[in-house]
Design an enzyme around this catalytic site. Structure first.
Site, PDB file in Angstrom:
ATOM      1  N   GLU A  99     -35.999   1.343 139.164  1.00  0.00           N
ATOM      2  CA  GLU A  99     -34.868   0.432 138.940  1.00  0.00           C
ATOM      3  C   GLU A  99     -35.051  -0.886 139.687  1.00  0.00           C
ATOM      4  O   GLU A  99     -34.718  -1.952 139.165  1.00  0.00           O
ATOM      5  CB  GLU A  99     -33.565   1.130 139.352  1.00  0.00           C
ATOM      6  CG  GLU A  99     -33.239   2.304 138.442  1.00  0.00           C
ATOM      7  CD  GLU A  99     -32.085   3.187 138.938  1.00  0.00           C
ATOM      8  OE1 GLU A  99     -31.759   4.154 138.239  1.00  0.00           O
ATOM      9  OE2 GLU A  99     -31.521   2.910 140.018  1.00  0.00           O
ATOM     10  N   HIS A 140     -23.393   0.865 141.166  1.00  0.00           N
ATOM     11  CA  HIS A 140     -24.465   1.804 140.827  1.00  0.00           C
ATOM     12  C   HIS A 140     -25.262   2.118 142.085  1.00  0.00           C
ATOM     13  O   HIS A 140     -25.459   1.242 142.925  1.00  0.00           O
ATOM     14  CB  HIS A 140     -25.412   1.177 139.790  1.00  0.00           C
ATOM     15  CG  HIS A 140     -26.690   1.956 139.600  1.00  0.00           C
ATOM     16  ND1 HIS A 140     -26.766   3.050 138.775  1.00  0.00           N
ATOM     17  CD2 HIS A 140     -27.926   1.812 140.162  1.00  0.00           C
ATOM     18  CE1 HIS A 140     -28.007   3.556 138.831  1.00  0.00           C
ATOM     19  NE2 HIS A 140     -28.724   2.820 139.660  1.00  0.00           N
ATOM     20  N   TYR A 162     -30.118   2.333 131.121  1.00  0.00           N
ATOM     21  CA  TYR A 162     -29.373   3.593 130.996  1.00  0.00           C
ATOM     22  C   TYR A 162     -29.932   4.490 129.893  1.00  0.00           C
ATOM     23  O   TYR A 162     -29.216   5.365 129.391  1.00  0.00           O
ATOM     24  CB  TYR A 162     -27.890   3.307 130.764  1.00  0.00           C
ATOM     25  CG  TYR A 162     -27.168   2.861 132.025  1.00  0.00           C
ATOM     26  CD1 TYR A 162     -26.922   3.761 133.069  1.00  0.00           C
ATOM     27  CD2 TYR A 162     -26.733   1.551 132.184  1.00  0.00           C
ATOM     28  CE1 TYR A 162     -26.269   3.370 134.234  1.00  0.00           C
ATOM     29  CE2 TYR A 162     -26.077   1.147 133.346  1.00  0.00           C
ATOM     30  CZ  TYR A 162     -25.845   2.067 134.364  1.00  0.00           C
ATOM     31  OH  TYR A 162     -25.196   1.676 135.515  1.00  0.00           O
ATOM     32  N   ASN A 183     -16.786   1.888 137.248  1.00  0.00           N
ATOM     33  CA  ASN A 183     -16.741   2.456 138.593  1.00  0.00           C
ATOM     34  C   ASN A 183     -17.429   1.602 139.664  1.00  0.00           C
ATOM     35  O   ASN A 183     -17.951   2.118 140.647  1.00  0.00           O
ATOM     36  CB  ASN A 183     -17.266   3.890 138.579  1.00  0.00           C
ATOM     37  CG  ASN A 183     -18.689   3.980 138.095  1.00  0.00           C
ATOM     38  OD1 ASN A 183     -19.309   2.965 137.777  1.00  0.00           O
ATOM     39  ND2 ASN A 183     -19.229   5.178 138.060  1.00  0.00           N
ATOM     40  N   LYS A 191     -21.173  -3.725 139.630  1.00  0.00           N
ATOM     41  CA  LYS A 191     -20.979  -3.755 138.179  1.00  0.00           C
ATOM     42  C   LYS A 191     -19.944  -4.808 137.766  1.00  0.00           C
ATOM     43  O   LYS A 191     -19.213  -5.332 138.615  1.00  0.00           O
ATOM     44  CB  LYS A 191     -20.583  -2.360 137.720  1.00  0.00           C
ATOM     45  CG  LYS A 191     -21.675  -1.295 137.956  1.00  0.00           C
ATOM     46  CD  LYS A 191     -21.208   0.067 137.442  1.00  0.00           C
ATOM     47  CE  LYS A 191     -22.301   1.118 137.574  1.00  0.00           C
ATOM     48  NZ  LYS A 191     -21.851   2.415 136.988  1.00  0.00           N
TER      49      LYS A 191
HETATM   50  N1  UDP Z   1     -20.242   7.198 132.871  1.00  0.00           N
HETATM   51  C1  UDP Z   1     -19.167   7.203 131.989  1.00  0.00           C
HETATM   52  N2  UDP Z   1     -18.607   8.407 131.641  1.00  0.00           N
HETATM   53  C2  UDP Z   1     -19.066   9.597 132.136  1.00  0.00           C
HETATM   54  C3  UDP Z   1     -20.158   9.584 133.026  1.00  0.00           C
HETATM   55  C4  UDP Z   1     -20.726   8.371 133.360  1.00  0.00           C
HETATM   56  O1  UDP Z   1     -18.738   6.148 131.527  1.00  0.00           O
HETATM   57  O2  UDP Z   1     -18.511  10.648 131.790  1.00  0.00           O
HETATM   58  C5  UDP Z   1     -20.854   5.912 133.262  1.00  0.00           C
HETATM   59  C6  UDP Z   1     -20.447   5.466 134.668  1.00  0.00           C
HETATM   60  O3  UDP Z   1     -20.366   4.041 134.688  1.00  0.00           O
HETATM   61  C7  UDP Z   1     -21.624   5.973 135.492  1.00  0.00           C
HETATM   62  C8  UDP Z   1     -22.814   5.730 134.538  1.00  0.00           C
HETATM   63  O4  UDP Z   1     -22.276   6.046 133.252  1.00  0.00           O
HETATM   64  O5  UDP Z   1     -21.751   5.296 136.721  1.00  0.00           O
HETATM   65  C9  UDP Z   1     -24.029   6.570 134.801  1.00  0.00           C
HETATM   66  O6  UDP Z   1     -23.654   7.932 134.845  1.00  0.00           O
HETATM   67  P1  UDP Z   1     -24.191   8.903 135.967  1.00  0.00           P
HETATM   68  O7  UDP Z   1     -23.819  10.294 135.575  1.00  0.00           O
HETATM   69  O8  UDP Z   1     -25.635   8.620 136.218  1.00  0.00           O
HETATM   70  O9  UDP Z   1     -23.293   8.526 137.247  1.00  0.00           O
HETATM   71  P2  UDP Z   1     -23.687   7.792 138.606  1.00  0.00           P
HETATM   72  O10 UDP Z   1     -25.102   8.165 138.950  1.00  0.00           O
HETATM   73  O11 UDP Z   1     -23.504   6.315 138.373  1.00  0.00           O
HETATM   74  O12 UDP Z   1     -22.698   8.320 139.609  1.00  0.00           O
HETATM   75 MG    MG Z   2     -26.812   8.076 137.824  1.00  0.00          MG
END
Ligand code: UDP
Ligand code: MG
Length: 139
Positions: free
Chosen positions: A128, A117, A51, A114, A11
């Site tokens: 994806e 992905h 997203y 974070n 990212k």
């Molecule tokens: N995210 C965020 N706040 C939250 C949860 C998710 O900003 O409370 C962002 C974060 O960058 C995350 C992405 O949205 O990686 C997608 O969320 P997901 O729950 O799918 O997490 P992941 O699968 O990436 O662990």
């Molecule tokens: Mg996710």
């Protein structure tokens, strides 16, 4: 796409902070083979679509803004049990909750920014991967 593949993005924070090489090294050392990789930047439209599942969440606007804020690296990775093993390698969404030694523990700034992905299922890995690389001979 076979079930031994997953999709990842390094990212914008990871690229911006100079962690691209170290993260790719961790991925390769963990036994993943890079099947496709590109340095690119998401448009707002692409980030919104990628997203879309989070469209109703309060963080959606911020997420789209962040994911379009700079270049990313998109890649398709191959390994036995790729989806689950890659999720284990990256760690929990929030680096504060991620296990020691995981990519997010080492390199993520916050739950939002974070670093990386990882697809959450074989089905989404295929969707994806095709979103970023299209339907071509790689698959
Ligand atoms: N995210 C965020 N706040 C939250 C949860 C998710 O900003 O409370 C962002 C974060 O960058 C995350 C992405 O949205 O990686 C997608 O969320 P997901 O729950 O799918 O997490 P992941 O699968 O990436 O662990
Ligand atoms: Mg996710």
């Amino acid at each position: 796409m076979a079930t031994n593949r997953t999709f990842t993005m390094l990212k914008p924070d990871a690229v911006e902070n100079g962690h691209m090489g170290k993260i790719i090294d961790m991925i390769i050392n963990a036994g993943f083979e890079v099947k496709a990789m590109k340095y690119t930047r998401l448009t707002e439209e692409q980030a919104k679509e990628f997203y879309a599942v989070h469209a109703e969440r309060p963080f959606y606007g911020e997420l789209v803004e962040y994911m379009t804020s700079g270049p990313i690296v998109a890649a398709i990775l191959e390994k036995d049990n790729a989806v689950a093993d890659f999720r284990a390698l990256i760690g929990a969404t929030d680096p504060a909750e991620a296990a020691d030694g995981t990519i997010r523990k080492l390199y993520a700034e916050s739950k939002g920014r974070n670093a990386v992905h990882g697809s959450d299922s074989d089905e989404n890995a295929e969707i994806e991967g095709k979103f970023h690389f299209g339907e071509n001979e790689i698959f």
